[in-house]
Motif scaffolding. Structure first.
Motif, PDB file in Angstrom:
ATOM      1  N   UNK A  70       0.824  -1.210   0.000  1.00 46.98           N
ATOM      2  CA  UNK A  70       0.000   0.000   0.000  1.00 46.98           C
ATOM      3  C   UNK A  70       0.860   1.262   0.000  1.00 46.98           C
ATOM      4  N   UNK A  71       1.926   1.262   0.789  1.00 48.16           N
ATOM      5  CA  UNK A  71       2.816   2.430   0.839  1.00 48.16           C
ATOM      6  C   UNK A  71       3.527   2.647  -0.487  1.00 48.16           C
ATOM      7  N   UNK A  72       4.031   1.550  -1.062  1.00 49.18           N
ATOM      8  CA  UNK A  72       4.722   1.648  -2.351  1.00 49.18           C
ATOM      9  C   UNK A  72       3.770   2.165  -3.420  1.00 49.18           C
ATOM     10  N   UNK A  73       2.547   1.672  -3.407  1.00 51.69           N
ATOM     11  CA  UNK A  73       1.553   2.114  -4.385  1.00 51.69           C
ATOM     12  C   UNK A  73       1.301   3.616  -4.274  1.00 51.69           C
ATOM     13  N   UNK A  74       1.229   4.132  -3.058  1.00 51.99           N
ATOM     14  CA  UNK A  74       1.022   5.568  -2.869  1.00 51.99           C
ATOM     15  C   UNK A  74       2.191   6.380  -3.425  1.00 51.99           C
ATOM     16  N   UNK A  75       3.396   5.919  -3.157  1.00 52.40           N
ATOM     17  CA  UNK A  75       4.570   6.625  -3.683  1.00 52.40           C
ATOM     18  C   UNK A  75       4.601   6.584  -5.214  1.00 52.40           C
ATOM     19  N   UNK A  76       4.224   5.460  -5.777  1.00 46.54           N
ATOM     20  CA  UNK A  76       4.197   5.347  -7.234  1.00 46.54           C
ATOM     21  C   UNK A  76       3.170   6.289  -7.847  1.00 46.54           C
ATOM     22  N   UNK A  77       2.056   6.485  -7.169  1.00 46.91           N
ATOM     23  CA  UNK A  77       1.049   7.407  -7.684  1.00 46.91           C
ATOM     24  C   UNK A  77       1.566   8.841  -7.704  1.00 46.91           C
ATOM     25  N   UNK A  78       2.365   9.212  -6.696  1.00 44.62           N
ATOM     26  CA  UNK A  78       2.979  10.544  -6.699  1.00 44.62           C
ATOM     27  C   UNK A  78       3.928  10.682  -7.883  1.00 44.62           C
ATOM     28  N   UNK A  79       4.747   9.665  -8.108  1.00 41.82           N
ATOM     29  CA  UNK A  79       5.674   9.696  -9.239  1.00 41.82           C
ATOM     30  C   UNK A  79       4.934   9.711 -10.568  1.00 41.82           C
ATOM     31  N   UNK A  80       3.838   8.994 -10.632  1.00 43.14           N
ATOM     32  CA  UNK A  80       3.051   8.944 -11.861  1.00 43.14           C
ATOM     33  C   UNK A  80       2.382  10.287 -12.142  1.00 43.14           C
ATOM     34  N   UNK A  81       1.869  10.937 -11.098  1.00 48.74           N
ATOM     35  CA  UNK A  81       1.241  12.244 -11.269  1.00 48.74           C
ATOM     36  C   UNK A  81       2.240  13.270 -11.786  1.00 48.74           C
ATOM     37  N   UNK A  82       3.491  13.136 -11.361  1.00 55.20           N
ATOM     38  CA  UNK A  82       4.548  14.040 -11.831  1.00 55.20           C
ATOM     39  C   UNK A  82       5.131  13.584 -13.164  1.00 55.20           C
ATOM     40  N   UNK A  83       4.549  12.556 -13.763  1.00 56.39           N
ATOM     41  CA  UNK A  83       4.975  12.052 -15.078  1.00 56.39           C
ATOM     42  C   UNK A  83       6.376  11.482 -15.054  1.00 56.39           C
ATOM     43  N   UNK A  84       6.790  10.915 -13.916  1.00 52.05           N
ATOM     44  CA  UNK A  84       8.127  10.341 -13.804  1.00 52.05           C
ATOM     45  C   UNK A  84       8.134   8.835 -14.026  1.00 52.05           C
ATOM     46  N   UNK A  85       7.002   8.175 -13.862  1.00 53.57           N
ATOM     47  CA  UNK A  85       6.904   6.746 -14.136  1.00 53.57           C
ATOM     48  C   UNK A  85       5.706   6.490 -15.045  1.00 53.57           C
ATOM     49  N   UNK A  86       5.795   5.396 -15.775  1.00 55.55           N
ATOM     50  CA  UNK A  86       4.701   4.934 -16.630  1.00 55.55           C
ATOM     51  C   UNK A  86       4.200   3.608 -16.090  1.00 55.55           C
ATOM     52  N   UNK A  87       2.959   3.269 -16.424  1.00 54.84           N
ATOM     53  CA  UNK A  87       2.386   2.015 -15.955  1.00 54.84           C
ATOM     54  C   UNK A  87       1.817   1.240 -17.135  1.00 54.84           C
ATOM     55  N   UNK A  88       2.074  -0.049 -17.124  1.00 52.47           N
ATOM     56  CA  UNK A  88       1.531  -0.968 -18.136  1.00 52.47           C
ATOM     57  C   UNK A  88       0.738  -2.036 -17.395  1.00 52.47           C
ATOM     58  N   UNK A  89      -0.498  -2.215 -17.777  1.00 50.58           N
ATOM     59  CA  UNK A  89      -1.347  -3.178 -17.080  1.00 50.58           C
ATOM     60  C   UNK A  89      -1.427  -4.488 -17.858  1.00 50.58           C
ATOM     61  N   UNK A  90      -1.294  -5.567 -17.125  1.00 49.93           N
ATOM     62  CA  UNK A  90      -1.356  -6.907 -17.710  1.00 49.93           C
ATOM     63  C   UNK A  90      -2.129  -7.794 -16.741  1.00 49.93           C
ATOM     64  N   UNK A  91      -3.372  -8.089 -17.085  1.00 52.15           N
ATOM     65  CA  UNK A  91      -4.212  -8.864 -16.179  1.00 52.15           C
ATOM     66  C   UNK A  91      -4.455  -8.092 -14.900  1.00 52.15           C
ATOM     67  N   UNK A  92      -4.172  -8.727 -13.780  1.00 56.24           N
ATOM     68  CA  UNK A  92      -4.395  -8.106 -12.475  1.00 56.24           C
ATOM     69  C   UNK A  92      -3.219  -7.258 -12.013  1.00 56.24           C
ATOM     70  N   UNK A  93      -2.136  -7.247 -12.789  1.00 52.94           N
ATOM     71  CA  UNK A  93      -0.908  -6.607 -12.325  1.00 52.94           C
ATOM     72  C   UNK A  93      -0.616  -5.313 -13.086  1.00 52.94           C
ATOM     73  N   UNK A  94      -0.087  -4.349 -12.340  1.00 52.47           N
ATOM     74  CA  UNK A  94       0.379  -3.090 -12.920  1.00 52.47           C
ATOM     75  C   UNK A  94       1.900  -3.116 -12.923  1.00 52.47           C
ATOM     76  N   UNK A  95       2.493  -2.930 -14.087  1.00 50.99           N
ATOM     77  CA  UNK A  95       3.945  -2.953 -14.246  1.00 50.99           C
ATOM     78  C   UNK A  95       4.437  -1.518 -14.426  1.00 50.99           C
ATOM     79  N   UNK A  96       5.343  -1.092 -13.551  1.00 47.09           N
ATOM     80  CA  UNK A  96       5.846   0.277 -13.578  1.00 47.09           C
ATOM     81  C   UNK A  96       7.247   0.333 -14.173  1.00 47.09           C
ATOM     82  N   UNK A  97       7.532   1.437 -14.841  1.00 48.66           N
ATOM     83  CA  UNK A  97       8.864   1.686 -15.394  1.00 48.66           C
ATOM     84  C   UNK A  97       9.103   3.192 -15.384  1.00 48.66           C
ATOM     85  N   UNK A  98      10.363   3.597 -15.516  1.00 43.08           N
ATOM     86  CA  UNK A  98      10.660   5.027 -15.620  1.00 43.08           C
ATOM     87  C   UNK A  98      10.072   5.555 -16.923  1.00 43.08           C
TER      88      UNK A  98
END
Length: 225
Positions: free
Chosen positions: A55-83
């Motif tokens: 849950x904590x990691x997910x929150x931090x990733x959302x901050x990075x995503x809002x700032x356009x620093x990470x991208x997310x790719x969804x595959x089934x039930x999983x979200x894959x993050x990358x720079x």
């Protein structure tokens, strides 16, 4: 343009730039950026790697995503993050190097953990590139990171497998071990373990993302069987 309008323009513009600084203002998010510079990860993989609740990691990733620093790719039930862009790593690299140059506390923390690193010889990326083919290059990161990208010709020997695979390494060839970055412990520990067994071993003073950033020979995929 009138002076009040100029000021409003600058305030809005620099406010947008400040979003990047705000997103980078957490040590937890900086650590996530370092891990993601090795390759794509799910939230669950990141949580395991940094030792934090999902849950904590997910929150931090959302901050990075809002700032356009990470991208997310969804595959089934999983979200894959990358720079989101190679520039994200360059910003982290510049921040890391500036901290090393300007903050004495960085040296203090590093020395407290590693001890005197001057006793452990190191080569930089430029020197290693010149010596490719003359040394054995060991990638001691987890295998997943090796497969995402590694120094061309490097052998994948994750640190937790090193003790059981020493017989694979010829005793008369110099070995250079590398890891995620200059503060990753795997390379130091690998060099210490190799030297204890009589091998001539050095560490790469940088990590694989630094090597790749310089455009040096890289490749991806599993090691040939």
């Amino acid at each position: 343009m009138k002076t009040p309008e100029k000021r409003a323009f600058k305030a809005r513009l620099f406010g947008e730039f400040a979003r990047i600084g705000k997103a980078l203002s957490s040590p937890h998010r900086l650590q996530l950026i370092e891990v993601l510079s090795q390759g794509e990860r799910t939230v669950e993989q990141l949580a395991e790697d940094v030792g934090a609740p999902v849950a904590n990691v997910s929150q931090h990733l959302q901050v990075l995503k809002t700032a356009m620093l990470v991208s997310v790719r969804r595959e089934g039930l999983y979200a894959h993050y990358s720079l989101a862009d190679p520039g994200v790593f360059r910003v982290w690299q510049a921040l890391r190097d500036l901290g090393q140059a300007r903050l004495s506390e960085v040296d203090a923390v590093v020395s407290e953990y590693f001890g005197d690193r001057s006793k452990m010889d190191a080569v930089d990326a430029g020197e290693l590139r010149r010596r490719l083919g003359d040394v054995i290059v060991l990638d001691v990161r987890p295998r997943l990171e090796y497969e995402a990208g590694h120094i061309r010709g490097a052998r994948s020997v994750p640190f937790d497998e090193l003790a059981d695979r020493l017989r694979e390494l010829p005793p008369n060839v110099e070995i250079v071990a590398y890891c995620r970055g200059p503060y990753c412990v795997f390379a130091d520990e690998a060099v210490a373990a190799l030297r204890a067994k009589g091998y001539r071993a050095l560490r790469l003073s940088e990590g694989y993302p630094d090597w790749r950033q310089r455009g040096f020979p890289s490749e991806s995929g599993a090691e040939p069987g």
